[in-house]
Design a protein around this motif. Structure first.
Motif, PDB file in Angstrom:
ATOM      1  N   TYR A 107       0.882  -1.155   0.000  1.00 31.67           N
ATOM      2  CA  TYR A 107       0.000   0.000   0.000  1.00 31.67           C
ATOM      3  C   TYR A 107       0.925   1.212   0.000  1.00 31.67           C
ATOM      4  O   TYR A 107       1.984   1.172   0.633  1.00 31.67           O
ATOM      5  CB  TYR A 107      -0.873  -0.040   1.268  1.00 31.67           C
ATOM      6  N   ASP A 146      -5.244  -8.624   4.388  1.00 27.20           N
ATOM      7  CA  ASP A 146      -5.120  -7.645   3.310  1.00 27.20           C
ATOM      8  C   ASP A 146      -4.762  -6.286   3.907  1.00 27.20           C
ATOM      9  O   ASP A 146      -5.434  -5.807   4.828  1.00 27.20           O
ATOM     10  CB  ASP A 146      -6.452  -7.558   2.534  1.00 27.20           C
ATOM     11  N   ARG A 172      -5.157  -3.341   2.958  1.00 31.56           N
ATOM     12  CA  ARG A 172      -6.155  -2.263   2.874  1.00 31.56           C
ATOM     13  C   ARG A 172      -7.038  -2.217   4.113  1.00 31.56           C
ATOM     14  O   ARG A 172      -7.616  -1.188   4.451  1.00 31.56           O
ATOM     15  CB  ARG A 172      -7.059  -2.455   1.648  1.00 31.56           C
ATOM     16  N   TRP A 178      -6.943   0.471   6.792  1.00 36.43           N
ATOM     17  CA  TRP A 178      -7.536   1.793   6.524  1.00 36.43           C
ATOM     18  C   TRP A 178      -9.045   1.763   6.593  1.00 36.43           C
ATOM     19  O   TRP A 178      -9.699   2.781   6.382  1.00 36.43           O
ATOM     20  CB  TRP A 178      -7.064   2.291   5.144  1.00 36.43           C
ATOM     21  N   SER A 179      -9.611   0.608   6.889  1.00 42.02           N
ATOM     22  CA  SER A 179     -11.060   0.476   6.867  1.00 42.02           C
ATOM     23  C   SER A 179     -11.691   1.114   8.106  1.00 42.02           C
ATOM     24  O   SER A 179     -11.206   0.970   9.222  1.00 42.02           O
ATOM     25  CB  SER A 179     -11.429  -1.012   6.816  1.00 42.02           C
ATOM     26  N   ARG A 221      -5.380   3.404  -8.793  1.00 40.54           N
ATOM     27  CA  ARG A 221      -5.803   3.808  -7.449  1.00 40.54           C
ATOM     28  C   ARG A 221      -6.509   5.157  -7.447  1.00 40.54           C
ATOM     29  O   ARG A 221      -7.437   5.378  -6.688  1.00 40.54           O
ATOM     30  CB  ARG A 221      -4.611   3.875  -6.509  1.00 40.54           C
ATOM     31  N   ASP A 268      -9.439   2.298  -2.779  1.00 36.94           N
ATOM     32  CA  ASP A 268      -9.173   1.039  -2.080  1.00 36.94           C
ATOM     33  C   ASP A 268     -10.011  -0.122  -2.619  1.00 36.94           C
ATOM     34  O   ASP A 268      -9.955  -1.226  -2.088  1.00 36.94           O
ATOM     35  CB  ASP A 268      -9.434   1.204  -0.578  1.00 36.94           C
ATOM     36  N   GLU A 271      -7.765  -4.357  -5.579  1.00 35.82           N
ATOM     37  CA  GLU A 271      -7.074  -5.300  -4.698  1.00 35.82           C
ATOM     38  C   GLU A 271      -5.708  -5.668  -5.242  1.00 35.82           C
ATOM     39  O   GLU A 271      -4.751  -5.857  -4.505  1.00 35.82           O
ATOM     40  CB  GLU A 271      -7.925  -6.565  -4.562  1.00 35.82           C
TER      41      GLU A 271
END
Ligand code: DAH
Length: 426
Positions: free
Chosen positions: A192, A308, A310, A313-314, A363, A368, A371
């Motif tokens: 990322y 993962d 990402r 950042w969820s 991106r 996000d 994947e």
């Protein structure tokens, strides 16, 4: 699949392999990659609003100072919006929980001697990030392809080592620096463009090593290894470990620590005995020091079994509610996986094409929801033209994506790779 990048500079860097594979061009011409252009189409409602002002360490930073339509600037909106997030300062976030666990290890073993910095501004000079830690002038990490430049002399730090020299100069002898770091890179489950690192430095005085029977360098190296083995034990329990000799511009000798975890050797950090030149320039002439740098995401993905990158950042409660302050290593329970959608795209590349630029375009459009971007075919025809086929995996961890949404992404990706990267679609 490689784990999240921890280190930038090992001699045989995974980055080097990847960049060779990608036909890396040392410095990308911005004529072929317009910076930070927002989509020409109207924004969709699923897009997060783009903030225009962030505050870091009491300093207000305006988006217009960081994202500029200028050939020396390659910071997109999506990256600016990460600047003030500081996941490492959230006590209930896996990154913050891990940082606190490492801080406790140092507090307990060194009687609170280590000064801690976790609010230093990620906007630094080229001098701080590279020159001060002796990164050679032609090192690949300085390229526009690998680093986010605000202007030709100012960047988003690509490692926390950027703060070593200034803190030494200010007289600190034991310190830990935690912060968000920024690197242009490819897209997959462990990479990322923003992640978090912790840097540690300890300086010794002659009376520390005199009488030990060791020379200063061996003394510092032995102390470093003992300290970091203890840290790995504190985080992972009784694991098997090994030291691997490596190269960093700022340390000599340099090592990587690997631990045996879930049937694999995993590189967890880079470290070494600080180059005398760095100490000398910081006004320390009779000293020796060690330093280390570790990637927090990589460790947290293993410790919390987060699949993962990402997810960090969820804001989805099904993720955030699973972690609590002080609870290291609570195993993450996946919530329902939504199906991925794959789209392939082939084009003739040009000399300045890089995968990092492609990933930035993707991106910039899908955020996000992308994947993975994977090169699945690569050939050169008799005329010397090279074709790449990329497979883009779109997947949300929070909901099913509609066909319309994905088709719209892909349509815009195709349009923008043509206009911004100047490649010829096939
Ligand atoms: N800055 C390095 C990187 O990002 C990590 C590192 C390696 C930091 C060795 C250090 C060190 O302080 O001594 O790849």
């Amino acid at each position: 699949m490689a784990m999240a990048v921890t280190t930038l500079f090992p001699k045989i860097s995974p980055l080097v392999h990847k960049t060779c594979f990608r036909n890396f061009i040392a410095s990308v011409s911005f004529a072929t990659f317009a910076p930070a252009v927002s989509a020409d189409k109207p924004r969709h409602k699923w897009r997060q609003p783009v903030v225009s002002l962030v505050e870091i360490g009491g300093v207000k930073i305006d988006k217009n100072d960081v994202v500029r339509d200028d050939p020396t600037n390659n910071v997109p909106d999506t990256i600016f919006s990460k600047l003030g997030m500081q996941l490492h300062r959230r006590d209930k976030h896996p990154i913050g929980i891990l940082k606190n666990a490492i801080y406790s290890y140092f507090d307990n073993n060194y009687q609170n001697k280590f000064d801690k910095f976790d609010d230093l501004c990620p906007i630094v000079s080229v001098k701080q990030n590279f020159d001060d830690v002796l990164v050679p002038a032609d090192h690949v990490s300085r390229s526009y392809n690998d680093t986010y430049y605000i202007d030709s002399q100012t960047i988003l730090r690509c490692h926390t080592s950027a703060h070593q020299a200034e803190l030494l100069r200010k007289g600190h002898t034991h310190f830990l620096v935690t912060g968000d770091v920024y690197r242009r890179d490819s897209i997959d489950a462990t990479h990322y463009p923003v992640f978090h690192q912790m840097e540690g430095v300890r300086v010794f005085e002659p009376n520390d090593w005199e009488g030990s029977g060791m020379d200063s360098t061996s003394y510092a190296a032995a102390d470093l290894k003992k300290c970091l083995e203890g840290l790995a034990c504190h985080l992972f329990g009784a694991v098997e470990m090994r030291w691997v000799d490596t190269y960093f511009p700022f340390t000599n000798p340099s090592f990587e620590l690997e631990i045996y975890f879930q049937e694999k050797w995993l590189e967890v950090l880079g470290c070494g005995v600080t180059e005398q030149e760095i100490l000398k320039r910081s006004g320390k002439v009779n000293n020796v020091a060690w330093a280390f740098g570790l990637g927090l995401e990589r460790l947290a993905m293993v410790l919390f079994e987060i699949p993962d990158i990402r997810l960090f950042w969820s804001a989805d409660e099904r993720f955030t509610s699973q972690f609590s302050s002080g609870q290291l290593g609570v195993k993450f329970k996946s919530f329902s996986k939504y199906p991925p959608c794959y789209k392939d795209m082939s084009f003739w590349i040009n000399d300045s094409f890089t995968e990092n630029n492609l990933c930035e375009v993707v991106r910039g459009i899908a955020g996000d929801l992308v994947e993975e971007v994977q090169l699945i075919d690569n050939f050169t025809n008799k005329k010397g033209m090279t074709s790449h086929c990329y497979r883009i995996a779109y997947r949300s961890m929070e909901r099913s994506l509609t066909d319309d949404e994905i088709n719209d992404f892909q349509w815009r990706v195709r349009e923008q790779v043509e206009t911004k990267l100047k490649v010829v679609l096939r």
